[in-house]
Scaffold this active site. Structure first.
Site, mmCIF file in Angstrom:
data_model
loop_
_atom_site.group_PDB
_atom_site.id
_atom_site.type_symbol
_atom_site.label_atom_id
_atom_site.label_comp_id
_atom_site.label_asym_id
_atom_site.label_seq_id
_atom_site.Cartn_x
_atom_site.Cartn_y
_atom_site.Cartn_z
ATOM 1 N N ASP A 1 -4.399 10.001 24.326
ATOM 2 C CA ASP A 1 -3.219 9.726 23.467
ATOM 3 C C ASP A 1 -3.444 10.808 22.313
ATOM 4 O OD1 ASP A 1 -2.311 7.298 21.206
ATOM 5 O OD2 ASP A 1 -1.210 9.014 21.749
ATOM 6 N N ASP B 1 0.266 6.191 19.579
ATOM 7 C CA ASP B 1 1.150 5.088 20.085
ATOM 8 C C ASP B 1 0.318 4.273 21.045
ATOM 9 O OD1 ASP B 1 3.423 6.830 22.340
ATOM 10 O OD2 ASP B 1 1.269 6.635 22.162
ATOM 11 N N ASP C 1 -0.328 11.316 26.293
ATOM 12 C CA ASP C 1 1.010 12.274 26.279
ATOM 13 C C ASP C 1 0.496 13.353 26.746
ATOM 14 O OD1 ASP C 1 0.248 11.323 23.081
ATOM 15 O OD2 ASP C 1 -0.428 13.334 24.057
ATOM 16 N N ASP D 1 3.741 15.250 40.683
ATOM 17 C CA ASP D 1 3.873 14.128 41.437
ATOM 18 C C ASP D 1 5.229 13.996 41.873
ATOM 19 O OD1 ASP D 1 1.622 11.236 41.544
ATOM 20 O OD2 ASP D 1 3.552 11.904 42.908
ATOM 21 N N GLU E 1 1.169 12.038 50.494
ATOM 22 C CA GLU E 1 0.611 10.597 50.321
ATOM 23 C C GLU E 1 1.249 9.867 51.437
ATOM 24 O OE1 GLU E 1 1.718 7.399 48.065
ATOM 25 O OE2 GLU E 1 -0.141 6.636 47.837
ATOM 26 N N HIS F 1 -5.388 6.534 41.162
ATOM 27 C CA HIS F 1 -4.781 5.617 40.358
ATOM 28 C C HIS F 1 -4.413 4.235 40.908
ATOM 29 C CE1 HIS F 1 -1.429 7.335 42.142
ATOM 30 N NE2 HIS F 1 -0.743 6.523 41.676
HETATM 31 O O1 TEU Z 1 1.352 4.323 46.505
HETATM 32 C C1 TEU Z 1 1.927 4.117 47.775
HETATM 33 C C2 TEU Z 1 1.123 2.896 48.304
HETATM 34 O O2 TEU Z 1 1.333 2.620 49.400
HETATM 35 C C3 TEU Z 1 0.450 2.296 47.428
HETATM 36 O O3 TEU Z 1 1.079 1.196 46.923
HETATM 37 C C4 TEU Z 1 -0.895 1.975 47.856
HETATM 38 O O4 TEU Z 1 -0.878 2.035 49.331
HETATM 39 C C5 TEU Z 1 -1.411 0.810 47.607
HETATM 40 O O5 TEU Z 1 -1.184 0.575 46.070
HETATM 41 C C6 TEU Z 1 -3.008 0.466 47.626
HETATM 42 O O6 TEU Z 1 -3.008 -0.819 47.749
HETATM 43 C C7 TEU Z 1 2.313 5.226 46.015
HETATM 44 C C8 TEU Z 1 1.884 5.426 44.488
HETATM 45 O O7 TEU Z 1 0.475 6.152 44.513
HETATM 46 C C9 TEU Z 1 1.754 4.203 43.749
HETATM 47 O O8 TEU Z 1 1.318 4.275 42.435
HETATM 48 C C10 TEU Z 1 3.204 3.714 43.620
HETATM 49 O O9 TEU Z 1 3.214 2.158 43.201
HETATM 50 C C11 TEU Z 1 3.814 3.702 45.154
HETATM 51 O O10 TEU Z 1 3.678 4.808 45.824
HETATM 52 C C12 TEU Z 1 5.540 3.469 44.590
HETATM 53 O O11 TEU Z 1 5.750 4.588 44.299
#
Ligand code: TEU
Length: 554
Positions: free
Chosen positions: A21, A25, A29, A98, A254, A328
């Protein structure tokens, strides 16, 4: 095989909300990222994957986009992004964005128009259906719990949302939608970005007729029924033809639900679709057989070894692997498969990194993974921000699958928020992440797990990652070598070899707290040690707790 730049890359993933940050806030960022680019270069990673930075109401922390060509106000401005991109390129770092186009936010102008009337020109940008027998059009669940359909009273119909109801699925079968998305992608590429990570791209082509599926324990069928649909490769090839093929990009899909066969097409080496995919099989190896992710972890190393080895073996010479433990969405790997103890945390983090980084494919390092950051010690559900954790917690509690205490224990093991606590920069207030109140609490262990301390210490996890990354840069056997798993049934040891021309590696990893004996194959008995996580070599044929050694023969 003609070498592509991303085949020797190591990618650093940033979750901007939690990285740095700069304006107090409590939310990370773009300027904060720009201020930390030298740190990322110091680690040796050459490419940055930025989780979404676009305008968003943040129902799913930016994975719900309301304007694909504007910056989320908490993160700054487009001018801040331009500065970030320019400085990254000056430092020799590439930026991968992304791309979240399986769905938009329900606050995107397309959806606002689409829901306004059944004959609106944007109606078919999304997936609308009449109810069936007074209920939802089919029995699919949302990944975040509950039905994948939301009834909209304005036109008396349901719209599909495989994730939150504020993330309506876009209709990829509509060529106008595809062209809108391709035009937007090209707009970003014209700004000079270096690729895309494509969110749940395996879900964009829904099965004909949206049929019901086999209901699971929660009474719904899986949202993964939408994975690997009939037109997925057709749409990816169209995207490649119309946009991607005109640039030299890293593209990673993904692919929730992806199979090896599907991946051979998505990530094929002829470059007609994407560079690589994120698969999920290895991330589901420790799932509860009935309740899946949000239940007691069921660790099974032989199962994990079988999965990862199958992907290594089957994609060799056919398609390109990605390599990851953390991101994440995943709990921290050192808490999941390593040790959080003071004695073994760093050693197990280095072992896990070695096991992954000596494999074939492009490795991804998630922010804080290079420090051995751990899960957070949550004590109450009110601390949890993540919409997926909360949705599944409420579902399981409502169905009596778990008590409140069991639910919190689950969150400590499994919540995506474990990966989203602020980056731990130093031992000053709020780990140097913010001068304000952080949007998610900083892990209290920041006082001894932080970047500043590790940059000063030669044997830190950070410096170990630096060595691993440097090895990949210069050794073809790591980038291209043939993979073979040894001792497949051993419950605690992950042992494999890599071979390329006259070079070969033996990678031995002890995934346990116990000393283990093992037989070093004869050809490695006098081999040099390329890297190891103990300062002095182990007694012959012995591995100490969490020990890893890489032997190198030429
Ligand atoms: O994640 C895709 C997804 O299926 C995830 O939800 C993942 O499989 C799951 O969290 C594992 O338990 C992508 C993004 O990385 C995620 O952060 C988003 O919440 C999701 O798509 C919707 O955009």
């Amino acid at each position: 095989m003609e070498e592509k730049w991303w085949q020797r890359s190591v990618v650093y993933q940033i979750y901007p909300r939690s990285f740095q940050d700069s304006d107090g806030d409590g939310i990370g960022d773009l300027t904060g990222i720009t201020d930390r680019l030298e740190y990322i270069r110091e680690l040796g990673t050459d490419t940055i994957w930025l989780s979404p930075i676009y305008k968003s109401p943040n129902d799913d922390n930016g994975y719900d986009i309301s304007d694909y060509q504007d910056i989320m106000k908490e993160f700054g401005t487009m001018a801040d992004f331009d500065r970030l991109l320019e400085k990254a390129h000056e430092l020799g770092l590439k930026i991968v964005m992304d791309l979240v186009v399986n769905h938009s936010s329900d606050e995107h102008r397309w959806f606002v128009e689409s829901r306004s009337s059944a004959d609106n020109p944007y109606r078919d940008y999304y997936i609308w259906r009449e109810g069936k027998n007074g209920a939802e059009p089919n029995n699919w669940c949302s990944c975040f719990g509950g039905s994948a359909w939301e009834f909209d009273s304005q036109t008396g119909m349901y719209y599909l949302h495989l994730f939150s109801k504020k993330q309506p699925d876009l209709n990829w079968d509509n060529p106008v939608v595809r062209d809108e998305i391709f035009r937007m992608m090209d707009w970003w590429l014209q700004k000079g970005i270096d690729g895309f990570r494509m969110d749940v791209i395996s879900l964009i082509s829904k099965p004909e007729g949206l049929p019901d599926g086999e209901p699971g324990p929660n009474g719904y069928a899986s949202f993964l029924l939408a994975a690997n649909g009939p037109h997925e490769h057709e749409y990816l090839q169209e995207m490649n033809r119309k946009v991607l093929s005109r640039y030299d990009l890293l593209t990673v899909g993904e692919c929730a639900g992806v199979t090896l066969e599907e991946a051979k097409s998505c990530a094929n080496l002829d470059g007609s679709e994407l560079s690589m995919v994120f698969q999920f099989e290895h991330m589901e190896a420790d799932f509860h057989p009935l309740l899946g992710r949000y239940a007691e972890q069921c660790k099974d190393l032989p199962k994990l070894k079988e999965i990862m080895s199958r992907w290594q073996r089957e994609l060799e010479g056919v398609a390109w692997n990605s390599l990851y433990w953390d991101n994440h969405d995943q709990p921290r790997i050192v808490s999941r498969y390593g040790s959080e103890s003071e004695e073994h945390r760093e050693r197990s983090a280095k072992m896990l990194a070695t096991c992954l980084h000596m494999m074939q494919g492009t490795p991804y390092v998630y922010q804080g993974e290079e420090l051995g950051m751990t899960n957070y010690p949550w004590t109450g559900i009110d601390q949890i921000n993540d919409i997926e954790s909360l949705g599944n917690y409420r579902d399981y509690r409502a169905r009596g699958y778990m008590t409140e205490e069991e639910g919190i224990r689950m969150m400590r093991q499994r919540s995506r928020d474990n990966a989203r606590t602020p980056m731990q920069w130093d031992a000053t207030s709020e780990a140097g992440f913010t001068t304000g109140k952080p949007w998610l609490p900083v892990n209290p262990n920041y006082v001894y797990i932080n970047a500043a301390e590790q940059l000063r210490r030669p044997d830190s996890v950070f410096h170990y990652y630096q060595k691993l990354i440097a090895l990949r840069r210069k050794m073809d056997v790591i980038v291209y070598g043939h993979y073979e798993l040894l001792e497949p049934d051993h419950p605690d040891l992950f042992i494999y070899t890599r071979s390329y021309g006259y070079e070969s590696l033996l990678v031995v990893c002890n995934f346990s707290e116990r000393e283990q004996g093992y037989k070093i194959p004869e050809k490695y008995q006098n081999a040099e040690i390329l890297i190891a996580n103990y300062p002095e070599p182990a007694p012959y044929g012995t591995l100490r707790p969490w020990e890893c050694v890489v032997y190198h023969r030429t």
